[in-house]
Scaffold this active site. Structure first.
Site: not given
Length: 219
Positions: A44-46, A48-49
């Protein structure tokens, strides 16, 4: 330390992918968004960034600097950038803070004081609460805090929308209604009398005695 809206955003020094920074000095006289991540190389964070990188110009138009933080060393961030580019097509050109000793996460009340002092061996679940967004104004005060679960990707268009509202209402004695978007009608605050509202805004509609709407004032 519990942080609330209108608190001074805690200052800190840290290493980033663009070199060491002192946070308040880095913000300067403008606005900033600090958004945090529990672990590098998480799905998920990948996304988002990458999404934030794709909107970098939109934040810049609003005079807003963006900076990410993950509970991992800076060296790991550099390797993660390649995966972000592969997954999203965007290069992360904004700085990423390395928080391998957990100091910033604790300072911003995203991890408890007893969480230890090293990112080594910690899983994403251990850092699940490091999923916050902080919008910080030129006065270095926190204007907005959002915290998401790890399974829910953040909507950065909503953060832009909120910044539009925060910046507009900081200049004029207005508020924005539910689901407001740039260019739509706004609410006149209770501190403005009817006569003053006419002088300021030209005209307004009284929906309820305490709810008056008018056209969005020019920036």
């Amino acid at each position: 330390m519990s942080l609330r809206i209108n608190d001074i955003a805690p200052d800190f020094t840290a290493d980033t992918t663009q070199g060491p920074i002192s946070f308040h000095d880095w913000i300067g006289s403008g606005w900033a968004v600090l958004f945090s991540h529990p672990k590098n190389f998480t799905p998920v964070c990948t996304t988002e960034l990458g999404a934030m990188a794709g909107l970098a110009d939109e934040f810049s138009k609003r005079g807003v600097k963006i900076i990410g933080i993950s509970v991992d060393p800076v060296e790991s961030h550099a390797k993660w950038k390649g995966d972000i580019r592969t997954a999203t097509g965007f290069d992360v050109d904004y700085p990423l803070i390395g928080d391998k000793d957990l100091k910033v996460a604790k300072l911003y009340d995203m991890l408890p004081a007893g969480a230890g002092d090293s990112s080594e061996g910690r899983t994403p679940a251990d850092n699940a609460t490091v999923r916050s967004v902080f919008v910080i104004g030129p006065d270095k005060k926190i204007k907005l805090i959002l915290t998401y679960p790890m399974t829910t990707g953040r909507n950065f268009n909503e953060i832009l929308r909120a910044i539009d509202s925060i910046q507009l209402t900081a200049k004029h004695q207005v508020a924005t209604p539910a689901n407001w978007n740039q260019g739509e009608d706004v609410i006149i605050t209770a501190a403005v009398s009817n006569d003053d509202a006419i002088a300021r805004f030209g005209s307004f509609d009284t929906v309820l005695p305490y709810l008056r709407k008018t056209k969005q004032p020019a920036a």
